[in-house]
Design a protein around this motif. Structure first.
Motif, PDB file in Angstrom:
ATOM      1  N   SER A  10       0.851  -1.194   0.000  1.00  0.00           N
ATOM      2  CA  SER A  10       0.000   0.000   0.000  1.00  0.00           C
ATOM      3  C   SER A  10       0.889   1.247   0.000  1.00  0.00           C
ATOM      4  O   SER A  10       2.081   1.185   0.301  1.00  0.00           O
ATOM      5  N   GLU A  15      -3.201   3.986   5.614  1.00  0.00           N
ATOM      6  CA  GLU A  15      -3.268   2.519   5.568  1.00  0.00           C
ATOM      7  C   GLU A  15      -2.245   1.877   6.490  1.00  0.00           C
ATOM      8  O   GLU A  15      -2.028   0.662   6.442  1.00  0.00           O
ATOM      9  N   VAL A  16      -1.605   2.701   7.352  1.00  0.00           N
ATOM     10  CA  VAL A  16      -0.611   2.151   8.268  1.00  0.00           C
ATOM     11  C   VAL A  16      -0.874   2.637   9.690  1.00  0.00           C
ATOM     12  O   VAL A  16      -1.357   3.754   9.898  1.00  0.00           O
ATOM     13  N   ASP A  17      -0.568   1.775  10.658  1.00  0.00           N
ATOM     14  CA  ASP A  17      -0.651   2.120  12.077  1.00  0.00           C
ATOM     15  C   ASP A  17       0.709   2.709  12.473  1.00  0.00           C
ATOM     16  O   ASP A  17       1.729   2.015  12.424  1.00  0.00           O
ATOM     17  N   GLU A  20       2.750   0.911  15.045  1.00  0.00           N
ATOM     18  CA  GLU A  20       3.366  -0.297  14.502  1.00  0.00           C
ATOM     19  C   GLU A  20       4.562   0.049  13.614  1.00  0.00           C
ATOM     20  O   GLU A  20       5.587  -0.636  13.631  1.00  0.00           O
ATOM     21  N   LEU A  21       4.439   1.162  12.864  1.00  0.00           N
ATOM     22  CA  LEU A  21       5.556   1.614  12.023  1.00  0.00           C
ATOM     23  C   LEU A  21       6.754   1.972  12.904  1.00  0.00           C
ATOM     24  O   LEU A  21       7.899   1.605  12.606  1.00  0.00           O
ATOM     25  N   PHE A  50       4.295   0.671   2.007  1.00  0.00           N
ATOM     26  CA  PHE A  50       4.117  -0.167   3.190  1.00  0.00           C
ATOM     27  C   PHE A  50       3.784  -1.575   2.715  1.00  0.00           C
ATOM     28  O   PHE A  50       3.028  -1.745   1.753  1.00  0.00           O
ATOM     29  N   HIS A  52       2.444  -5.349   4.141  1.00  0.00           N
ATOM     30  CA  HIS A  52       1.897  -6.160   5.232  1.00  0.00           C
ATOM     31  C   HIS A  52       1.936  -7.635   4.834  1.00  0.00           C
ATOM     32  O   HIS A  52       1.680  -7.984   3.677  1.00  0.00           O
ATOM     33  N   LEU A  57       2.744  -5.424   9.787  1.00  0.00           N
ATOM     34  CA  LEU A  57       3.567  -4.548   8.949  1.00  0.00           C
ATOM     35  C   LEU A  57       4.992  -5.115   8.919  1.00  0.00           C
ATOM     36  O   LEU A  57       5.633  -5.242   9.969  1.00  0.00           O
ATOM     37  N   ALA A  60       8.695  -1.057   5.032  1.00  0.00           N
ATOM     38  CA  ALA A  60       8.261   0.321   4.767  1.00  0.00           C
ATOM     39  C   ALA A  60       9.388   1.101   4.114  1.00  0.00           C
ATOM     40  O   ALA A  60      10.571   0.711   4.175  1.00  0.00           O
TER      41      ALA A  60
END
Ligand SMILES: CC(C)(COP(=O)(O)OP(=O)(O)OC[C@H]1O[C@@H](n2cnc3c(N)ncnc32)[C@H](O)[C@@H]1OP(=O)(O)O)[C@@H](O)C(=O)NCCC(=O)NCCS
Length: 148
Positions: A10, A15-17, A20-21, A50, A52, A57, A60
């Motif tokens: 993505s 679309e990313v936390d 978590e990143l 990103f 998954h 995840l 990146a």
């Protein structure tokens, strides 16, 4: 089916936390990058990537770019349990593809990863220089040459 086909790719920040990143960068390891700082730097980047594996995840990266002349790849990292399977190369190839048309695509390698980037077509620059906010730390971790 290759390992990479099991992953979801993505390119949008929503679309990313970000927590978590931030954990991904601690694990990789690529340093302490708090979620708020990541929101700023990814939010100001032209191209994002990103990856998954299921809900997790695992990779990146991002590109700061001016749309014509200069693009700068930063913050590329792969989860340690997923390194060595072509994911890092895939992310770089995708970011280079997204930045196509720029006259130069620049990055600086974490010490020890130069061969990885050389294999992806990056060449050593003769005159790259930088102003660092914490130059001594950059010298200590091998990013900056100590000046005479
Ligand atoms: C560097 C990194 C992104 C590579 O991702 P990866 O998914 O493990 O890499 P790949 O599986 O795509 O490897 C591709 C090739 O590069 C080589 N390679 C991977 N990491 C390397 C390294 N640190 N040094 C030299 N070569 C490396 C692999 O052996 C492979 O070679 P091959 O195609 O001949 O088998 C990943 O190891 C990582 O996140 N490291 C920690 C954070 C970091 O250093 N990021 C880079 C910041 S500049």
């Amino acid at each position: 089916m290759s390992a990479l086909e099991n992953h979801t790719w993505s390119h949008r920040l929503d679309e990313v936390d970000l927590e978590e990143l931030s954990r991904l960068y601690l694990l990789a390891p690529l340093g302490d990058k708090p979620p708020e700082a990541l929101a700023t730097v990814f939010g100001n980047s032209r191209y994002l990537c990103f990856v998954h594996a299921g809900d997790v995840l695992v990779g990146a990266g991002r590109v700061l770019a001016d749309g014509a002349d200069c693009a700068y790849i930063a913050d590329v990292a792969v989860h340690p349990e997923h390194q060595g399977h072509g994911l890092g190369s895939g992310i770089i190839r995708k970011l280079v593809e997204l930045a196509a048309g720029h006259k130069k695509i620049i990055l600086y390698a974490a010490p020890g990863t130069e061969a990885f980037y050389r294999g992806l077509g990056f060449r050593h620059m003769n005159t790259a220089m930088a102003i660092w906010s914490d130059p001594q730390r950059a010298v200590d971790i091998g990013l900056l040459r100590p000046e005479d």
